[in-house]
Design an enzyme around this catalytic site. Sequence first.
Site, PDB file in Angstrom:
ATOM      1  N   ASP A 196      -2.981 -18.287   0.399  1.00 38.32           N
ATOM      2  CA  ASP A 196      -3.962 -18.998  -0.443  1.00 38.32           C
ATOM      3  C   ASP A 196      -4.688 -20.068   0.367  1.00 38.32           C
ATOM      4  OD1 ASP A 196      -1.514 -20.322  -0.281  1.00 38.32           O
ATOM      5  OD2 ASP A 196      -1.474 -20.974  -2.374  1.00 38.32           O
TER       6      ASP A 196
ATOM      7  N   ASP B 261      -6.544  -6.894   4.094  1.00 41.37           N
ATOM      8  CA  ASP B 261      -7.670  -6.249   3.411  1.00 41.37           C
ATOM      9  C   ASP B 261      -8.551  -7.309   2.756  1.00 41.37           C
ATOM     10  OD1 ASP B 261      -9.198  -4.113   2.248  1.00 41.37           O
ATOM     11  OD2 ASP B 261      -8.154  -4.475   0.359  1.00 41.37           O
TER      12      ASP B 261
ATOM     13  N   TYR C 201       0.825  -1.211   0.000  1.00 46.52           N
ATOM     14  CA  TYR C 201       0.000   0.000   0.000  1.00 46.52           C
ATOM     15  C   TYR C 201       0.858   1.260   0.000  1.00 46.52           C
ATOM     16  CZ  TYR C 201      -4.744  -1.805   0.858  1.00 46.52           C
ATOM     17  OH  TYR C 201      -5.974  -2.378   0.740  1.00 46.52           O
TER      18      TYR C 201
ATOM     19  N   ASP D 281     -12.470  -8.983   4.202  1.00 47.23           N
ATOM     20  CA  ASP D 281     -13.715  -8.965   3.424  1.00 47.23           C
ATOM     21  C   ASP D 281     -14.267 -10.385   3.293  1.00 47.23           C
ATOM     22  OD1 ASP D 281     -13.454  -6.189   2.838  1.00 47.23           O
ATOM     23  OD2 ASP D 281     -14.327  -6.510   0.853  1.00 47.23           O
TER      24      ASP D 281
ATOM     25  N   LYS E 101       3.075 -15.315   2.453  1.00 48.27           N
ATOM     26  CA  LYS E 101       3.299 -16.047   1.198  1.00 48.27           C
ATOM     27  C   LYS E 101       4.803 -16.305   1.125  1.00 48.27           C
ATOM     28  CE  LYS E 101       1.891 -17.782  -2.766  1.00 48.27           C
ATOM     29  NZ  LYS E 101       1.029 -18.986  -2.854  1.00 48.27           N
TER      30      LYS E 101
HETATM   31  C1  IPM Z   1     -10.551  -1.013   3.910  1.00 51.26           C
HETATM   32  C2  IPM Z   1     -10.724  -0.378   2.560  1.00 51.26           C
HETATM   33  C3  IPM Z   1      -9.532   0.521   2.277  1.00 51.26           C
HETATM   34  C4  IPM Z   1      -8.288  -0.346   2.261  1.00 51.26           C
HETATM   35  C5  IPM Z   1      -9.641   1.362   0.987  1.00 51.26           C
HETATM   36  C6  IPM Z   1     -10.907   2.199   0.957  1.00 51.26           C
HETATM   37  C7  IPM Z   1      -8.433   2.223   0.784  1.00 51.26           C
HETATM   38  O1  IPM Z   1     -10.891  -1.352   1.585  1.00 51.26           O
HETATM   39  O2  IPM Z   1     -10.471  -0.286   4.914  1.00 51.26           O
HETATM   40  O3  IPM Z   1     -10.514  -2.248   3.996  1.00 51.26           O
HETATM   41  O4  IPM Z   1      -7.945  -0.923   1.219  1.00 51.26           O
HETATM   42  O5  IPM Z   1      -7.636  -0.435   3.296  1.00 51.26           O
HETATM   43 MN    MN Z   2     -11.073  -3.391   2.357  1.00 49.43          MN
END
Ligand code: IPM
Ligand code: MN
Length: 360
Positions: free
Chosen positions: A222, A246, A140, A250, A190
């Site tokens: 993975d 990240d 990042y 999710d 990884k």
């Molecule tokens: C999160 C979001 C952010 C990230 C984006 C909006 C920059 O996806 O907080 O998970 O990638 O960290």
């Molecule tokens: Mn995110």
Amino acid sequence: MKKIAVFPGDGIGPEITAAACGVLEAVADLSGMEIDMQQGLVGGAALEAHGDPLPEESLRLALSADAVLLGAVGGPKWDSHPPQLRPEQGLLRLRKGLDLYANLRPVQVWPQLVDSSPLRPELVLDVDILVVRELTGDIYFGTPRGTDIQNGLRRGWNTMVYDENEIRRIARVAFDAARGRRRKVCSVDKANVLETTRLWREVVTEVAEEFPDVALEHMYVDNAAMQLVRCPSQFDVILTGNMFGDILSDEASQLTGSIGMLPSASLGSGRGMYEPIHGSAPDIAGRDVANPLATVLSVSMMLRHSLGSTGWANQVEEAVRTVLDRGLRTADIASPGVASIGTRAMGESVVAALRQGGGA
Ligand code: IPM
Ligand code: MN
């Protein structure tokens, strides 16, 4: 007096932060805690007003606060902007500027919502995971980065980089957290391919020696992605870098039924920042349908980690439990054919449950 900086951001951000601020106000009212909330601009909202996704005064506001509450940033309107002028940069600069290297993302399954998960109930019922995501390093922020044209071909590149100090401090956060839980850390990397994460594995292994009472396991990313849907209850604390964290958080949100339920705390050397893990959901913005509970639960994390009130943090969680017990659902967590309520009504229901609760 505690000063809270509030950055609603874009899309559904203003609606969910309004609901969460209502809950924080109710806590202040019921507890006698003195709170001063001040709003600032970040992301697309700041771009529109100042041409900068994190204007100087927003960073100053955040730095002067005891805690920061953030909604979400981003939207299709700014998708074609150059990298430095994207809403996401505002959020990333805020995280970096506040030195928020430790992002805690608890993945808690609410028994009332097991049927909302795409996975079978028996797989998710016992899930209780804490994702500890490093937040100020990795690909990042690594340089060099950029795009150019070489021999007529467009190229793009980024750099995945960690130094040992960055790894050590986030690893300590994970091991510390594990001590208050089931004493297991799964470090995700990884290391079979990437040098950066070989160093990650080495340093995490060294840190583990400081925590002989915590069990450490290493897992390739993975495999971790697969295990999260195959047998998620095996995990206690998942420790990982910025990008893998990240993605995996999710994925893990689906165990709980909806990404609209997942709060987060970003901690570092000073004040903390609290935000839902989801994005700005431009498709449903302004329609009073977004689920505010991830942001409400982020307020609970703020009470716990920045405002020194475990009691009220628990009360907010309890109030969320009560509204779910009563069958109240926003659209994302409603079973097919069942009526749902809006963002505002959900926030008000949590406030009502808080007021009926016993206090902290
Ligand atoms: C999160 C979001 C952010 C990230 C984006 C909006 C920059 O996806 O907080 O998970 O990638 O960290
Ligand atoms: Mn995110």
